[in-house]
Scaffold this motif. Structure first.
Motif, PDB file in Angstrom:
ATOM      1  N   ARG A 129     -10.878  -4.138  -0.095  1.00 41.34           N
ATOM      2  CA  ARG A 129     -10.301  -3.742  -1.383  1.00 41.34           C
ATOM      3  C   ARG A 129      -9.147  -2.764  -1.190  1.00 41.34           C
ATOM      4  O   ARG A 129      -8.136  -2.839  -1.896  1.00 41.34           O
ATOM      5  N   LEU A 130      -9.312  -1.826  -0.250  1.00 43.46           N
ATOM      6  CA  LEU A 130      -8.225  -0.879   0.032  1.00 43.46           C
ATOM      7  C   LEU A 130      -6.996  -1.606   0.577  1.00 43.46           C
ATOM      8  O   LEU A 130      -5.862  -1.239   0.258  1.00 43.46           O
ATOM      9  N   ALA A 131      -7.206  -2.646   1.355  1.00 47.60           N
ATOM     10  CA  ALA A 131      -6.085  -3.455   1.847  1.00 47.60           C
ATOM     11  C   ALA A 131      -5.402  -4.154   0.674  1.00 47.60           C
ATOM     12  O   ALA A 131      -4.172  -4.206   0.597  1.00 47.60           O
ATOM     13  N   GLY A 132      -6.198  -4.660  -0.252  1.00 48.28           N
ATOM     14  CA  GLY A 132      -5.641  -5.311  -1.435  1.00 48.28           C
ATOM     15  C   GLY A 132      -4.845  -4.368  -2.317  1.00 48.28           C
ATOM     16  O   GLY A 132      -3.887  -4.768  -2.974  1.00 48.28           O
ATOM     17  N   LYS A 133      -5.239  -3.096  -2.319  1.00 48.79           N
ATOM     18  CA  LYS A 133      -4.528  -2.074  -3.099  1.00 48.79           C
ATOM     19  C   LYS A 133      -3.315  -1.519  -2.363  1.00 48.79           C
ATOM     20  O   LYS A 133      -2.588  -0.690  -2.893  1.00 48.79           O
ATOM     21  N   GLY A 134      -3.126  -1.944  -1.113  1.00 46.90           N
ATOM     22  CA  GLY A 134      -1.997  -1.454  -0.334  1.00 46.90           C
ATOM     23  C   GLY A 134      -2.234  -0.091   0.297  1.00 46.90           C
ATOM     24  O   GLY A 134      -1.304   0.514   0.821  1.00 46.90           O
ATOM     25  N   MET A 135      -3.469   0.372   0.284  1.00 46.07           N
ATOM     26  CA  MET A 135      -3.784   1.690   0.850  1.00 46.07           C
ATOM     27  C   MET A 135      -3.966   1.634   2.366  1.00 46.07           C
ATOM     28  O   MET A 135      -3.765   2.631   3.041  1.00 46.07           O
ATOM     29  N   VAL A 136      -4.386   0.498   2.887  1.00 39.66           N
ATOM     30  CA  VAL A 136      -4.557   0.345   4.329  1.00 39.66           C
ATOM     31  C   VAL A 136      -3.811  -0.899   4.797  1.00 39.66           C
ATOM     32  O   VAL A 136      -3.578  -1.829   4.034  1.00 39.66           O
ATOM     33  N   GLN A 137      -3.440  -0.851   6.049  1.00 43.45           N
ATOM     34  CA  GLN A 137      -2.871  -2.018   6.707  1.00 43.45           C
ATOM     35  C   GLN A 137      -3.927  -2.540   7.658  1.00 43.45           C
ATOM     36  O   GLN A 137      -4.695  -1.762   8.227  1.00 43.45           O
ATOM     37  N   ARG A 138      -3.962  -3.838   7.816  1.00 43.98           N
ATOM     38  CA  ARG A 138      -4.933  -4.388   8.754  1.00 43.98           C
ATOM     39  C   ARG A 138      -4.273  -5.437   9.621  1.00 43.98           C
ATOM     40  O   ARG A 138      -3.309  -6.091   9.225  1.00 43.98           O
ATOM     41  N   GLU A 139      -4.848  -5.553  10.808  1.00 47.18           N
ATOM     42  CA  GLU A 139      -4.334  -6.509  11.778  1.00 47.18           C
ATOM     43  C   GLU A 139      -5.513  -7.189  12.445  1.00 47.18           C
ATOM     44  O   GLU A 139      -6.495  -6.538  12.807  1.00 47.18           O
TER      45      GLU A 139
END
Length: 160
Positions: free
Chosen positions: A51-61
């Motif tokens: 959810r944080l990735a969807g909100k742009g708060m985290v980046q993931r790889e």
């Protein structure tokens, strides 16, 4: 900017406190382990990070079958953006800025003065260097936004 719930904030605190900027990030398991006092299921932490990735708060790889997560912005940039968003809630932005400036401690006022002077290119002797001032009070863009000159003088704005 999105406000964070309690669990989201706890996860972001783990990321902000444990992931250096040059890092590849951390896995869901590493975040879950850092939240050990909360006794959360792995899938709960995974959902929060998603959810944080969807909100742009985290980046993931992607790393194999897992994801590695890191904050998209610093804690300071996030807080600065929250403050700017609060100023946009309505009413007189100038009055809110004046009331805020009058409520800070002497040390905080010195930091603000130094940051504003550095932004204007007028760094004062004995004050924080421009880079220190920026990191202390910069927004997401790395710049301190100046108040909009749309209303009456600042002193008049607070008298209303």
């Amino acid at each position: 900017m999105t406000r964070l719930g309690d669990l989201e904030r706890a996860v972001m605190d783990v990321l902000w406190d444990s992931v250096p900027a040059a890092s590849d990030g951390v896995t869901v398991r590493e975040v879950a382990d850092a939240l050990d006092g909360r006794e959360l299921a792995y899938t709960t932490v995974m959902t929060v990070l998603d959810r944080l990735a969807g909100k742009g708060m985290v980046q993931r790889e992607r790393e194999g079958r897992a994801w590695r997560y890191r904050p998209a912005a610093t804690r300071e940039a996030h807080i600065a953006q929250l403050m700017l968003d609060a100023l946009d809630l309505g009413g007189s932005r100038d009055a809110a800025l004046v009331r805020f400036a009058r409520s800070v401690t002497g040390t905080e006022a010195d930091v603000l003065r130094s940051a504003l002077a550095a932004e204007a290119g007028l760094a004062e002797p004995g004050r924080a260097e421009p880079d220190q001032a920026r990191s202390a009070g910069a927004g997401v863009s790395g710049r301190i936004e100046e108040p909009r000159a749309t209303g009456p003088a600042l002193d008049e704005a607070t008298d209303r």
